[in-house]
Design a protein around this motif. Structure first.
Motif, PDB file in Angstrom:
ATOM      1  N   LEU A 146      10.077  -1.138   5.171  1.00 32.75           N
ATOM      2  CA  LEU A 146      10.072  -2.441   5.804  1.00 32.75           C
ATOM      3  C   LEU A 146       8.814  -3.226   5.456  1.00 32.75           C
ATOM      4  CD1 LEU A 146      11.173  -1.152   9.322  1.00 32.75           C
ATOM      5  CD2 LEU A 146      12.631  -2.051   7.512  1.00 32.75           C
ATOM      6  N   ASP A 147       7.702  -2.529   5.303  1.00 29.89           N
ATOM      7  CA  ASP A 147       6.425  -3.180   5.061  1.00 29.89           C
ATOM      8  C   ASP A 147       5.463  -2.173   4.442  1.00 29.89           C
ATOM      9  OD1 ASP A 147       4.649  -5.241   5.042  1.00 29.89           O
ATOM     10  OD2 ASP A 147       4.310  -5.300   7.211  1.00 29.89           O
ATOM     11  N   THR A 148       4.415  -2.669   3.784  1.00 32.80           N
ATOM     12  CA  THR A 148       3.400  -1.782   3.215  1.00 32.80           C
ATOM     13  C   THR A 148       2.023  -2.221   3.699  1.00 32.80           C
ATOM     14  OG1 THR A 148       3.212  -3.119   1.201  1.00 32.80           O
ATOM     15  CG2 THR A 148       4.713  -1.229   1.129  1.00 32.80           C
ATOM     16  N   TYR A 149       1.119  -1.256   3.772  1.00 34.87           N
ATOM     17  CA  TYR A 149      -0.252  -1.486   4.218  1.00 34.87           C
ATOM     18  C   TYR A 149      -1.203  -0.757   3.279  1.00 34.87           C
ATOM     19  CZ  TYR A 149       2.025  -2.904   8.526  1.00 34.87           C
ATOM     20  OH  TYR A 149       2.827  -3.521   9.440  1.00 34.87           O
ATOM     21  N   GLU A 150      -2.346  -1.362   3.032  1.00 32.86           N
ATOM     22  CA  GLU A 150      -3.370  -0.739   2.207  1.00 32.86           C
ATOM     23  C   GLU A 150      -4.459  -0.207   3.130  1.00 32.86           C
ATOM     24  OE1 GLU A 150      -5.193  -2.208  -1.788  1.00 32.86           O
ATOM     25  OE2 GLU A 150      -6.335  -3.099  -0.147  1.00 32.86           O
ATOM     26  N   ALA A 151      -4.843   1.043   2.914  1.00 27.99           N
ATOM     27  CA  ALA A 151      -5.867   1.668   3.752  1.00 27.99           C
ATOM     28  C   ALA A 151      -6.875   2.389   2.867  1.00 27.99           C
ATOM     29  CB  ALA A 151      -5.230   2.660   4.716  1.00 27.99           C
TER      30      ALA A 151
END
Length: 154
Positions: A22-27
């Protein structure tokens, strides 16, 4: 901003097959120096890894980063130890709300270099059922057949 292009270290190829994202995040990722050296050598594996929010912190579990061969014994840790993810508090709160819904999970899609630091791309995903996987394979095969037929026609 004049940064270098991102260079992939590890890619979780199986994740795109098993989950709909659904969505991506950078960590960011907290690592020991010996783990960074091991990743530079191309060692490691993300299959089976996942992320969780505990309290006000995000953690990466089951990511296999083997120990560097030349590392001193006091600077090593278990290859599958949990590793802290670096996210803003607002992102952590948002992710906690998102994964608290039934069936959603955080899956690491890839580890990569970006501006001299190692980042992990997290995908907020929902697991696919077996029939969804088969349907996707049929669709991809049909598209491939169409491409090859058009290519032969030329």
């Amino acid at each position: 901003m004049s940064g270098k292009a991102a260079v992939d270290l590890l890619v979780n190829r199986r994740a795109r097959r098993d989950y709909t994202f659904l969505d991506t995040y950078e960590a960011g990722l907290v690592l020991l120096g010996s783990e960074v050296k091991s990743l530079r050598q191309g060692k490691g594996q993300l299959e089976g890894a996942y992320a969780q929010i505990e309290g006000s912190e995000a953690w990466l579990y089951q990511a296999n980063i083997p120990t560097y061969a030349n590392a001193a014994s006091f600077t090593t840790r278990d290859p599958k130890a949990r590793r802290k993810l670096l996210l803003h508090k607002a992102e952590i709160r948002k992710l906690f709300g998102a994964i608290s819904l039934k069936g959603r999970t955080l899956i690491p899609l890839k580890l990569y270099w970006k501006n001299g630091t190692i980042k992990v791309l997290l995908g907020l995903g929902i697991g696919k059922a077996e029939h969804d996987k088969r349907e996707e394979i049929r669709t991809l095969e049909a598209k491939r057949d169409i491409r090859t037929a058009l290519h032969r026609r030329r």
